[in-house]
Design a protein around this motif. Structure first.
Motif, short mmCIF file in Angstrom:
data_model
loop_
_atom_site.label_atom_id
_atom_site.label_comp_id
_atom_site.label_asym_id
_atom_site.label_seq_id
_atom_site.Cartn_x
_atom_site.Cartn_y
_atom_site.Cartn_z
N ASP A 45 0.87 -1.17 0.00
CA ASP A 45 0.00 0.00 0.00
C ASP A 45 0.92 1.23 0.00
OD1 ASP A 45 0.21 1.20 2.88
OD2 ASP A 45 -0.08 -0.97 3.17
N PRO A 46 0.42 2.39 -0.43
CA PRO A 46 1.29 3.57 -0.56
C PRO A 46 2.00 3.97 0.73
CG PRO A 46 -0.71 3.91 -1.81
CD PRO A 46 -0.91 2.63 -1.02
N GLN A 47 1.32 3.93 1.86
CA GLN A 47 1.95 4.36 3.11
C GLN A 47 3.10 3.43 3.49
OE1 GLN A 47 -1.30 4.07 2.46
NE2 GLN A 47 -2.48 5.65 3.51
N THR A 48 2.93 2.14 3.33
CA THR A 48 4.00 1.18 3.61
C THR A 48 5.19 1.43 2.69
OG1 THR A 48 2.40 -0.46 4.37
CG2 THR A 48 4.58 -1.28 3.74
N GLY A 49 4.91 1.72 1.43
CA GLY A 49 5.97 2.02 0.47
C GLY A 49 6.78 3.24 0.86
N VAL A 50 6.10 4.28 1.34
CA VAL A 50 6.81 5.50 1.77
C VAL A 50 7.73 5.19 2.94
CG1 VAL A 50 6.53 7.77 2.84
CG2 VAL A 50 5.07 7.12 0.94
N VAL A 51 7.21 4.49 3.94
CA VAL A 51 8.02 4.15 5.12
C VAL A 51 9.26 3.36 4.68
CG1 VAL A 51 8.05 2.82 7.27
CG2 VAL A 51 6.08 4.27 6.71
N ARG A 52 9.07 2.38 3.82
CA ARG A 52 10.18 1.54 3.34
C ARG A 52 11.21 2.37 2.59
NH1 ARG A 52 11.22 -0.11 -1.46
NH2 ARG A 52 9.09 0.16 -2.24
N GLU A 53 10.76 3.19 1.64
CA GLU A 53 11.68 3.97 0.81
C GLU A 53 12.49 4.96 1.65
OE1 GLU A 53 12.75 3.86 -2.26
OE2 GLU A 53 11.38 2.42 -3.14
N VAL A 54 11.83 5.69 2.55
CA VAL A 54 12.55 6.67 3.37
C VAL A 54 13.60 5.96 4.22
CG1 VAL A 54 12.37 8.40 5.20
CG2 VAL A 54 10.66 8.34 3.36
N LEU A 55 13.23 4.85 4.85
CA LEU A 55 14.18 4.11 5.68
C LEU A 55 15.34 3.57 4.85
CD1 LEU A 55 14.97 2.99 8.44
CD2 LEU A 55 13.54 0.99 7.93
N GLU A 56 15.05 2.96 3.70
CA GLU A 56 16.10 2.39 2.85
C GLU A 56 17.10 3.46 2.40
OE1 GLU A 56 13.63 -1.21 0.62
OE2 GLU A 56 14.34 0.48 -0.55
N GLU A 57 16.61 4.62 2.02
CA GLU A 57 17.48 5.63 1.43
C GLU A 57 18.16 6.53 2.44
OE1 GLU A 57 15.26 7.71 -1.59
OE2 GLU A 57 15.13 5.92 -2.84
N THR A 58 17.61 6.62 3.67
CA THR A 58 18.14 7.62 4.63
C THR A 58 18.49 7.09 6.00
OG1 THR A 58 15.99 8.24 5.56
CG2 THR A 58 16.67 9.36 3.52
N GLY A 59 17.95 5.93 6.39
CA GLY A 59 18.14 5.44 7.76
C GLY A 59 17.15 6.01 8.75
N ILE A 60 16.21 6.83 8.29
CA ILE A 60 15.23 7.48 9.16
C ILE A 60 13.89 6.74 9.09
CG2 ILE A 60 13.96 9.62 9.64
CD1 ILE A 60 16.97 9.82 10.23
N LYS A 61 13.35 6.39 10.26
CA LYS A 61 12.01 5.80 10.33
C LYS A 61 11.00 6.93 10.44
CE LYS A 61 13.57 1.60 12.58
NZ LYS A 61 13.49 0.76 13.77
N VAL A 62 9.86 6.75 9.76
CA VAL A 62 8.85 7.83 9.74
C VAL A 62 7.46 7.29 10.01
CG1 VAL A 62 10.16 9.24 8.11
CG2 VAL A 62 8.45 7.64 7.24
N ASN A 63 6.60 8.19 10.45
CA ASN A 63 5.16 7.99 10.46
C ASN A 63 4.59 8.81 9.31
OD1 ASN A 63 4.92 6.27 12.68
ND2 ASN A 63 4.64 7.96 14.12
N ALA A 89 12.53 7.83 14.47
CA ALA A 89 13.73 7.17 14.98
C ALA A 89 14.76 7.08 13.86
CB ALA A 89 13.39 5.77 15.48
N GLY A 90 15.95 6.59 14.22
CA GLY A 90 16.98 6.35 13.23
C GLY A 90 18.01 7.47 13.18
N ALA A 91 19.03 7.22 12.38
CA ALA A 91 20.10 8.20 12.17
C ALA A 91 20.40 8.28 10.68
CB ALA A 91 21.36 7.77 12.94
N GLU A 92 20.71 9.47 10.22
CA GLU A 92 20.97 9.69 8.81
C GLU A 92 22.16 8.85 8.35
OE1 GLU A 92 21.08 12.08 11.10
OE2 GLU A 92 19.29 13.29 10.74
N ARG A 93 21.98 8.22 7.19
CA ARG A 93 23.06 7.48 6.55
C ARG A 93 22.75 7.39 5.06
NH1 ARG A 93 20.39 3.77 4.49
NH2 ARG A 93 18.98 2.37 5.58
N THR A 94 23.79 7.26 4.28
CA THR A 94 23.59 7.10 2.84
C THR A 94 23.34 5.62 2.54
OG1 THR A 94 25.96 6.89 2.48
CG2 THR A 94 25.00 9.10 2.22
#
Length: 144
Positions: A45-63, A89-94
Motif C-alpha cells: 500500500d502507498p503508506q508502507t511504500g513511503v516508510v520503506r523507501e525513506v528508511l532504505e534511502e536515509t536510515g530514518i524511520k517515519v510515520n 527514529a533512526g540516524a541519517e546514513r547514505t
C-alpha cells in the motif's frame, strides 16, 4: 497491434522535523537533490511504500501523516504519490541509492532541487493540499 502505454506509480516522503527542516537526499545515479522515495512495489500500500523507501534511502524511520500531492512526470509516465511524514527514529546514513542525506531549510530546497521536486516539498508545507500537478521531470507544466 501496439502495446498500451503503462504508468509507473512511485511514492515520496516529505519528512519534516520539529525545527521545520526537511529530509533530502542526493541521488547516486544523477546527483539530483530530491525527497526520498521510489517505485511502489506491487504488493505494497502507498503508506508502507513511503516508510520503506525513506528508511532504505536515509536510515530514518517515519510515520506517514497525510497525502499532500499527486504528481505526474509527463515524459516518463510516472505518477508520484507524495506524503508528509514525521521522523520517529533512526540516524541519517547514505545507501547505494544516495550520496548525501541532509536536513534542508525551505530556502535550501528551492536552491538545490529542480522546480518539479522542490514544488513537492513546498506543497507539503503549505497545508492546503493535496495538490495535483504535472511536470516534465524538471519543470512544472501548467494546465491549458
Amino acid at each position: 497491434m501496439h502495446a498500451s502505454p503503462k504508468h509507473s506509480v512511485s511514492v515520496a516522503g516529505i519528512t519534516v522535523r520539529g525545527d521545520g527542516r526537511i529530509l533530502a537526499i542526493r541521488r547516486a545515479d544523477n546527483g539530483a537533490w530530491e525527497s526520498p522515495g521510489g517505485v511502489l512495489e506491487l504488493h505494497e500500500d502507498p503508506q508502507t511504500g513511503v516508510v520503506r523507501e525513506v528508511l532504505e534511502e536515509t536510515g530514518i524511520k517515519v510515520n506517514v501523516r497525510q497525502l499532500t500531492g499527486v504528481y505526474k512526470n509527463m515524459n516518463l509516465g510516472v505518477v508520484a504519490l507524495v506524503f508528509r511524514c514525521e521522523p520517529t527514529a533512526g540516524a541519517e546514513r547514505t545507501s547505494g541509492e544516495t550520496t548525501a542525506v541532509e536536513w534542508l531549510t525551505p530556502d535550501e530546497v528551492r536552491e538545490r532541487m529542480s522546480e518539479a521536486f522542490a514544488l513537492r516539498v513546498l506543497d507539503a508545507l503549505d497545508g492546503i493540499g493535496p495538490h495535483v500537478r504535472s511536470h516534465d521531470g524538471v519543470r512544472l507544466i501548467t494546465a491549458p
